[in-house]
Motif scaffolding. Structure first.
Motif, mmCIF file in Angstrom:
data_model
loop_
_atom_site.group_PDB
_atom_site.id
_atom_site.type_symbol
_atom_site.label_atom_id
_atom_site.label_comp_id
_atom_site.label_asym_id
_atom_site.label_seq_id
_atom_site.Cartn_x
_atom_site.Cartn_y
_atom_site.Cartn_z
ATOM 1 N N VAL A 119 -6.021 69.517 54.803
ATOM 2 C CA VAL A 119 -5.656 70.020 53.477
ATOM 3 C C VAL A 119 -5.183 71.465 53.583
ATOM 4 O O VAL A 119 -4.163 71.846 52.994
ATOM 5 N N ASP A 120 -5.900 72.287 54.345
ATOM 6 C CA ASP A 120 -5.490 73.684 54.537
ATOM 7 C C ASP A 120 -4.113 73.764 55.194
ATOM 8 O O ASP A 120 -3.290 74.608 54.828
ATOM 9 N N GLU A 121 -3.863 72.884 56.151
ATOM 10 C CA GLU A 121 -2.563 72.848 56.834
ATOM 11 C C GLU A 121 -1.440 72.509 55.845
ATOM 12 O O GLU A 121 -0.381 73.153 55.847
ATOM 13 N N ALA A 122 -1.657 71.526 54.986
ATOM 14 C CA ALA A 122 -0.649 71.138 53.994
ATOM 15 C C ALA A 122 -0.396 72.267 53.003
ATOM 16 O O ALA A 122 0.748 72.571 52.663
ATOM 17 N N ARG A 123 -1.475 72.890 52.551
ATOM 18 C CA ARG A 123 -1.329 74.018 51.619
ATOM 19 C C ARG A 123 -0.549 75.163 52.263
ATOM 20 O O ARG A 123 0.340 75.742 51.639
ATOM 21 N N GLN A 124 -0.868 75.482 53.508
ATOM 22 C CA GLN A 124 -0.183 76.571 54.184
ATOM 23 C C GLN A 124 1.295 76.247 54.399
ATOM 24 O O GLN A 124 2.158 77.116 54.263
ATOM 25 N N GLU A 125 1.591 74.994 54.706
ATOM 26 C CA GLU A 125 2.991 74.608 54.895
ATOM 27 C C GLU A 125 3.774 74.754 53.591
ATOM 28 O O GLU A 125 4.915 75.214 53.584
ATOM 29 N N ILE A 129 7.871 80.760 50.788
ATOM 30 C CA ILE A 129 8.245 82.075 51.325
ATOM 31 C C ILE A 129 9.606 81.987 52.015
ATOM 32 O O ILE A 129 10.468 82.854 51.831
ATOM 33 N N ALA A 130 9.832 80.926 52.777
ATOM 34 C CA ALA A 130 11.123 80.748 53.456
ATOM 35 C C ALA A 130 12.257 80.596 52.444
ATOM 36 O O ALA A 130 13.400 80.974 52.726
ATOM 37 N N ALA A 131 11.946 80.073 51.256
ATOM 38 C CA ALA A 131 12.965 79.908 50.215
ATOM 39 C C ALA A 131 13.199 81.191 49.429
ATOM 40 O O ALA A 131 14.082 81.246 48.588
ATOM 41 N N GLY A 132 12.397 82.239 49.710
ATOM 42 C CA GLY A 132 12.619 83.530 49.069
ATOM 43 C C GLY A 132 11.512 84.023 48.169
ATOM 44 O O GLY A 132 11.674 85.028 47.482
ATOM 45 N N ALA A 133 10.364 83.359 48.172
ATOM 46 C CA ALA A 133 9.255 83.796 47.319
ATOM 47 C C ALA A 133 8.554 85.002 47.936
ATOM 48 O O ALA A 133 8.456 85.135 49.153
ATOM 49 N N ASP A 134 8.041 85.862 47.074
ATOM 50 C CA ASP A 134 7.267 87.023 47.505
ATOM 51 C C ASP A 134 5.932 86.523 48.053
ATOM 52 O O ASP A 134 5.164 85.886 47.332
ATOM 53 N N PRO A 135 5.637 86.797 49.334
ATOM 54 C CA PRO A 135 4.389 86.288 49.933
ATOM 55 C C PRO A 135 3.130 86.699 49.164
ATOM 56 O O PRO A 135 2.161 85.945 49.120
ATOM 57 N N CYS A 137 1.685 68.723 47.927
ATOM 58 C CA CYS A 137 1.250 70.065 47.569
ATOM 59 C C CYS A 137 2.483 70.914 47.245
ATOM 60 O O CYS A 137 3.458 70.896 47.988
ATOM 61 N N LYS A 138 2.406 71.641 46.127
ATOM 62 C CA LYS A 138 3.519 72.497 45.737
ATOM 63 C C LYS A 138 3.012 73.916 45.541
ATOM 64 O O LYS A 138 2.005 74.141 44.878
ATOM 65 N N ALA A 139 3.767 74.860 46.108
ATOM 66 C CA ALA A 139 3.460 76.283 45.959
ATOM 67 C C ALA A 139 4.662 76.965 45.327
ATOM 68 O O ALA A 139 5.809 76.607 45.608
ATOM 69 N N VAL A 140 4.407 77.949 44.467
ATOM 70 C CA VAL A 140 5.482 78.723 43.850
ATOM 71 C C VAL A 140 5.130 80.206 43.855
ATOM 72 O O VAL A 140 3.963 80.573 43.950
ATOM 73 N N GLY A 141 6.164 81.017 43.749
ATOM 74 C CA GLY A 141 5.966 82.462 43.680
ATOM 75 C C GLY A 141 7.209 83.109 43.117
ATOM 76 O O GLY A 141 8.284 82.517 43.072
ATOM 77 N N ASP A 142 7.065 84.343 42.690
ATOM 78 C CA ASP A 142 8.204 85.099 42.156
ATOM 79 C C ASP A 142 9.215 85.359 43.258
ATOM 80 O O ASP A 142 8.853 85.520 44.433
#
Length: 191
Positions: free
Chosen positions: A137-143, A149-155, A180-185
């Motif tokens: 689960v941690d691996e999926a979240r980190q990916e 971040i690779a798409a341009g999100a602020d880490p 799992c989906k992550a988003v950022g500004d």
């Protein structure tokens, strides 16, 4: 008369009549009706006025129908038209619905795109060995975070917004689908 759901999409400048193409698009209808000034208006000067009128009426009827289906009370809903397609709507829709266009309505979708967040997503089936669920689960979240971040999100601003874990009992090896989906500004000022 049908309008959509097929679209030339990003190929508009290649396929629309006003840009030298061969496909009649909603943009062509808007230009022919005098609702937009884009491309070569002479390219649609020969469009049958009955066709133009029917296409605009169909768009208005379809939008009015969609608004009607969203109503949760007998009170009329306000219709706020923004974005490029808003030029296809009349000032009043069938059913006595007034169409409101705020200042800079034609570029409102660009504002939305500019303030949208950047995302990264993982959707994969994992074989989870006994005692390794948390690590997987941690691996999926980190990916997902790494992809955002690779798409341009602020880490510093990336966060997990959606997580789903579904065991797949008919596959061997304790198979589990993890989404799992992550988003950022958007990270500004970085080349």
């Amino acid at each position: 008369m049908t309008v959509g759901p097929r679209s030339v999409g990003y190929r508009l400048t290649e396929e629309a009549l006003v840009f030298g193409g061969r496909t009649v698009t909603a943009t062509d209808i808007a230009v022919a009706a005098g609702r937009a000034e884009v491309g070569d208006a002479d390219a649609v000067a020969d469009l049958d006025p009955t066709l133009v009128k029917a296409a605009l009426a169909r768009v208005a009827a379809d939008i009015a129908d969609a608004v009607e289906r969203m109503r949760t009370s007998p009170d009329p809903l306000p219709v706020v038209a923004v974005g490029g397609g808003s030029i296809l709507l009349p000032d009043d829709l069938p059913g006595s619905l007034a169409v409101h266009r705020p200042e800079n309505f034609a570029v409102a979708n660009a504002i939305g795109a500019a303030i949208a967040q950047v995302g990264g997503e993982v959707d994969r089936v994992y074989a989870i060995d006994p005692g390794r669920r948390d690590a997987v689960v941690d691996e999926a979240r980190q990916e997902a975070v790494d992809r955002a971040i690779a798409a341009g999100a602020d880490p510093a601003a990336v966060r997990i917004v959606d997580f789903d874990e579904v065991p797949i009992p008919y596959l061997p090896g304790n198979a589990t689908r993890i989404r799992c989906k992550a988003v950022g500004d958007l990270r500004l000022g970085v080349a």
